[in-house]
Enzyme design. Structure first.
Site, PDB file in Angstrom:
ATOM      1  N   CYS A 174      16.516  61.320  18.763  1.00  0.00           N
ATOM      2  CA  CYS A 174      15.292  60.721  19.662  1.00  0.00           C
ATOM      3  C   CYS A 174      14.295  60.115  18.279  1.00  0.00           C
ATOM      4  CB  CYS A 174      14.278  62.216  20.146  1.00  0.00           C
ATOM      5  SG  CYS A 174      15.088  63.698  20.936  1.00  0.00           S
TER       6      CYS A 174
ATOM      7  N   CYS B 248      16.103  64.916  15.149  1.00  0.00           N
ATOM      8  CA  CYS B 248      16.779  65.168  16.308  1.00  0.00           C
ATOM      9  C   CYS B 248      17.919  66.150  15.988  1.00  0.00           C
ATOM     10  CB  CYS B 248      16.866  64.000  16.878  1.00  0.00           C
ATOM     11  SG  CYS B 248      17.012  64.357  18.695  1.00  0.00           S
TER      12      CYS B 248
END
Lengths: 207, 146
Positions: free
Chosen positions: A116, A111
């Site tokens: 994430c 990410c």
């Protein structure tokens, strides 16, 4: 037992000063609780759920897919639904995409914008996954970064780097190694580590 | 607590508000589970504007500053639609009330690494795949440049 010390035991009463962001988080949360939008118990429970997740869940999913071809098909088609079949809920409104490693393709997850990560199925991300170095370098020089993890990907294989920047979360389905024929799912799950599901390592067949 | 940890803490709160924590609602607190206010959902009932395999360009003609989810390293790059995803609330500047719960179609775009980095030294078949909202995508025209 009575104490007659003159000095103050300052070390035992140290309270850290909250940082700017801690104060902000507490303020927002307390306002939401005060206005009845969430309850303190719901918030506590959400943290408890978050902390209860670990890579063991992902390993269970991978081992089940290795042992069951129909399940593997469902997992690749709809990761979230297949996880729910095994009782693993995607509690955070994200959806799971499972990407399969093959002799032709290797997948790795990052990410670049933040961190994430498929927390419902792997728990909290490792520190290196959140580091600026990994996030900046894996998208630009994946083969070099993977070799630093000890994984040399043949130039004959395509590397797919998945930048997880919005609502989807990603899990790598590693290749089931040779030498695991006849293993039951519990034995298979033991060789499926966190890093193999992020795509910076491959499971090893020998016990 | 740093900025990222703060964002994650807010994410935890958001998950409670969105009712994602169905396990949380088992508590007998009696608090009402809230759904985020959503507008523009109708647009997302139909199929997306772009098709799988179609050549597209990630926009570079807008360069907004703030909470934007389109990393600069892919802006202006040409790729193909890898898959069409559901619609989600457009998070850009949402926290400041800019989008007010607007839904936008999400796609995955596949970009060749050799098109992304001029000095890429891996295999020519290597790719990067990234989620892109429809508002950040435009069709490739004959004079599109990389």
């Amino acid at each position: 037992m009575e104490h007659h010390h003159e000095h103050v035991h300052s070390h035992s009463v140290t309270i850290e000063n909250p940082s700017y962001f801690e104060i902000l988080e507490i303020s927002v949360r307390e306002l939401l609780v005060e206005k009845g939008l969430i309850s303190a118990d719901e918030h506590r429970r959400q943290i408890e759920v978050l902390d209860s997740r670990s890579p063991a869940l992902g390993a269970k999913v991978v081992a089940h897919a290795w042992a069951n071809a129909d399940y593997k098909k469902r997992l690749l088609k709809n990761g979230s639904a297949a996880c729910e079949e095994l009782g693993i809920t995607m509690y955070d409104n994200t959806k799971l995409i499972v990407v399969e490693n093959t002799p032709e393709t290797h997948n790795v997850i990052v990410c670049t914008l933040c961190s994430c990560y498929p927390r419902p199925i792997l728990g909290l991300p490792p520190d290196w996954y959140k580091s600026k170095s990994y996030r900046a370098r894996i998208v630009k020089d994946p083969r070099q970064v993977l070799s630093e993890f000890g994984l040399n990907v043949s130039s004959q294989r395509r590397i797919r780097v998945h930048d997880s920047n919005a609502n989807m979360r990603y899990l790598v389905l590693p290749i089931r190694p040779n030498g695991t024929e006849g293993w039951d799912e519990n034995a298979l799950a033991k060789i499926v580590t966190r890093d193999t599901m992020i795509g910076v390592a491959e499971p090893k067949g020998q016990k | 607590m740093n900025r990222r940890e703060f964002a994650i803490s807010l994410g935890t709160i958001a998950a409670v508000i969105a009712g994602g924590a169905s396990e949380a609602s088992e508590s007998a607190s009696g608090a009402t589970t809230l759904k985020p206010k959503v507008v523009g959902g109708d647009k997302c009932q139909s199929a997306g504007k772009f098709a799988v395999g179609q050549s597209v360009q990630i926009r570079n003609d807008i360069q907004p500053i703030g909470h934007y989810r389109m990393p600069i390293y892919v802006r202006g790059k040409i790729g193909t639609i890898e898959r069409i995803l559901p619609c989600f609330i457009n998070p850009e500047e949402e926290g400041y009330g800019k989008n007010a719960g607007t839904m936008d179609r999400l796609y995955r775009v596949r970009i060749s690494q050799t098109k992304l980095w001029k000095d890429y030294n891996g295999s020519p078949s290597d790719v990067l795949e990234i989620e892109v909202f429809e508002s950040w995508i435009k069709s490739v025209t004959a004079n599109s440049t990389n």
